[in-house]
Scaffold this motif. Structure first.
Motif, PDB file in Angstrom:
ATOM      1  N   ASN A   1     -24.683  29.047 -85.716  1.00  0.00           N
ATOM      2  CA  ASN A   1     -24.230  29.890 -84.608  1.00  0.00           C
ATOM      3  C   ASN A   1     -25.216  31.026 -84.349  1.00  0.00           C
ATOM      4  O   ASN A   1     -25.481  31.363 -83.203  1.00  0.00           O
TER       5      ASN A   1
ATOM      6  N   TYR B   1     -16.271  23.305 -81.764  1.00  0.00           N
ATOM      7  CA  TYR B   1     -15.658  22.928 -83.032  1.00  0.00           C
ATOM      8  C   TYR B   1     -15.912  23.974 -84.112  1.00  0.00           C
ATOM      9  O   TYR B   1     -15.228  24.050 -85.093  1.00  0.00           O
TER      10      TYR B   1
ATOM     11  N   LYS C   1     -28.079  29.502 -82.589  1.00  0.00           N
ATOM     12  CA  LYS C   1     -27.805  29.070 -81.215  1.00  0.00           C
ATOM     13  C   LYS C   1     -27.452  30.214 -80.271  1.00  0.00           C
ATOM     14  O   LYS C   1     -27.764  30.187 -79.104  1.00  0.00           O
ATOM     15  N   HIS C   2     -26.704  31.204 -80.813  1.00  0.00           N
ATOM     16  CA  HIS C   2     -26.110  32.174 -79.883  1.00  0.00           C
ATOM     17  C   HIS C   2     -26.567  33.616 -80.026  1.00  0.00           C
ATOM     18  O   HIS C   2     -26.379  34.404 -79.110  1.00  0.00           O
TER      19      HIS C   2
END
Ligand SMILES: Nc1ncnc2c1ncn2[C@@H]1O[C@H](COP(=O)(O)OP(=O)(O)OP(=O)(O)O)[C@@H](O)[C@H]1O
Ligand SMILES: [Mg+2]
Length: 432
Positions: A315, A358, A318-319
């Motif tokens: 995460n 998810y 990615k973010h």
């Protein structure tokens, strides 16, 4: 002619043997405690010529007797709602003393306590007998009332105690049966959760394969087709080189997916070094600071924490657009706590989660299944801190059935992680 003789003549001898036989019969077929107690009360009244009968069961937790079955019907309807403290009234005395008693005329007995709903004014005498389990544990009280003064005689007591002995067995069996059912229900819940989690994992793998390997293979095919159409042409070499690169990347995705299914590094190195290797694998885009206390944990806890760390670091990649990430693993209060904190762009954890995501939902599932807690603290532009704590010892399963509540010393046969602590804990930004 004396009064007792007169009374004896008017009361036909109780059919004790028949009564005991029928109670034994009933105990083998009736599984519902309330019904069984009501039926026994009816049989006792029919066999002894009394007028009403009450069966009280001990609620150990509250130190009370609870009416659980009675006859006639109007009293049985009060089951569950009439409670007496141990020591209170004749039944309370019998339960506290673990001794039977005859009350030939209750109006002259100081132990008697009037309960309007039970219409005490209609009955004069009573016999009260404890339901005993070996060695002398009281699980309830059998109370039989008659309109006539002196309906019961001393010689009735041993027979009534036999009846009460059978009743005590019925009460205890019902509690055990009830607990078995509760345990089965908990197991079912546990299995359902596990299956749900597996489904979540499968969907994630499907998505990973679709987005990673699948996309690259489609692209590689496209390049190969173009190369075939252009054989001999000037761009064939470049197209083949791209296809080669894509196939290599697909191979590496496949390896990553397989590695994700089962992290061999955990088996080989243990949780701490596995986390270090994980941190190294995402490093490069940001600095990773690792504080890992060496710990011993059951394999399922280690796997869960490894997976959670993996998702949290993904995460961040990615973010977060972070420059720094801190990963902490510490032993805290019979739990293992993992914290991943970044200094990236942050987000609003209270925003409705998308059905297609998810990651955090999967973490929450895992944490709930293992009886742990999850806190996500994040605000736009303020970075993100996720703390997961998993208990190292089993958690108690809290039960809620009325019968089990009455005899709480039987509770907690299982240590399944059924009780899910509140993950909110009042902290800001907890995953809903
Ligand atoms: N460290 C983080 N920094 C900033 N935003 C984050 C961070 N972690 C999660 N988020 C935000 O929370 C959302 C939900 O995260 P989650 O892991 O559940 O889904 P995802 O990463 O988008 O998808 P998936 O994990 O299923 O591949 C993300 O889409 C992102 O907007
Ligand atoms: Mg994610």
């Amino acid at each position: 002619m004396s009064a007792p003789d007169d009374q004896e003549r008017r009361r036909p001898p109780p059919a004790w043997d028949e009564l005991l036989r029928r109670i034994v019969e009933l105990s083998t077929v009736e599984r519902d405690l309330r019904t069984a107690l009501r039926r026994v009360a009816e049989l006792v009244v029919a066999a002894t010529g009394a007028d009403c009968c009450f069966v009280h069961v001990v609620d150990h937790e509250h130190r009370e007797l609870v009416l659980m079955g009675a006859t006639p019907e109007e009293f049985d309807r009060l089951a569950g709602s009439i409670r007496l403290s141990l020591g209170e009234g004749v039944s309370g005395w019998v339960a506290a003393q673990a001794r039977s008693t005859l009350v030939p005329d209750k109006w002259s007995d100081p132990r008697y306590r009037y309960i309007p709903a039970l219409r005490g004014e209609d009955f004069s005498s009573l016999a009260s007998v404890p339901l005993l389990r070996p060695p002398r544990r009281v699980v309830g009280v059998l109370n039989i009332h008659a309109r006539r003064v002196g309906h019961f005689q001393e010689e009735d007591l041993p027979r009534l105690e036999e009846v009460a002995g059978l009743l005590a067995g019925i009460v205890e069996n019902a509690v055990l049966y009830d607990q078995l059912q509760r345990r089965e229900a908990e197991l079912e819940q546990f299995v359902a959760k596990t299956v749900e989690l597996q489904e979540l994992e499968r969907r994630r793998i499907a998505a990973d394969l679709h987005d990673g390997v699948g996309q690259r293979l489609v692209s590689a095919l496209y390049h190969l087709e173009a190369a075939r159409a252009d054989v001999g042409g000037s761009s064939a070499e470049a197209l083949l080189a791209t296809a080669d690169g894509l196939l290599r990347a697909a191979l590496s995705d496949t390896r990553a997916a397989i590695g994700g299914l089962r992290p061999p590094v955990l088996d080989d190195l243990g949780l701490g070094p596995a986390l270090e290797s994980l941190a190294r694998s995402v490093g490069g885009e940001f600095d990773v600071v690792l504080h890992v206390t060496p710990v011993q944990a059951p394999p399922h806890v280690e796997t869960a924490l490894y997976r959670i760390a993996q998702e949290l670091l993904q995460n961040v990649v990615k973010h977060a657009s972070a420059t720094m990430v801190e990963v902490n693993l510490e032993h805290a209060d019979r739990a293992l706590a993992l914290e991943v904190a970044d200094d990236g762009r942050g987000f609003d954890p209270d925003a409705a989660p998308s059905q297609l995501r998810y990651g955090l939902a999967g973490i929450r599932e895992r944490v709930e299944l293992l009886g742990g807690t999850l806190q996500v603290t994040s605000r736009p532009t303020q970075g993100t801190r996720v703390r997961v704590s998993l208990p190292l010892a089993g958690t108690d399963a809290a039960g809620g059935s009325p019968t089990a509540d009455l005899l709480p010393e039987h509770r907690g046969l299982t240590g399944l992680p059924g009780a899910v602590p509140d993950s909110a804990g009042g902290a800001p930004g907890v995953v809903p």
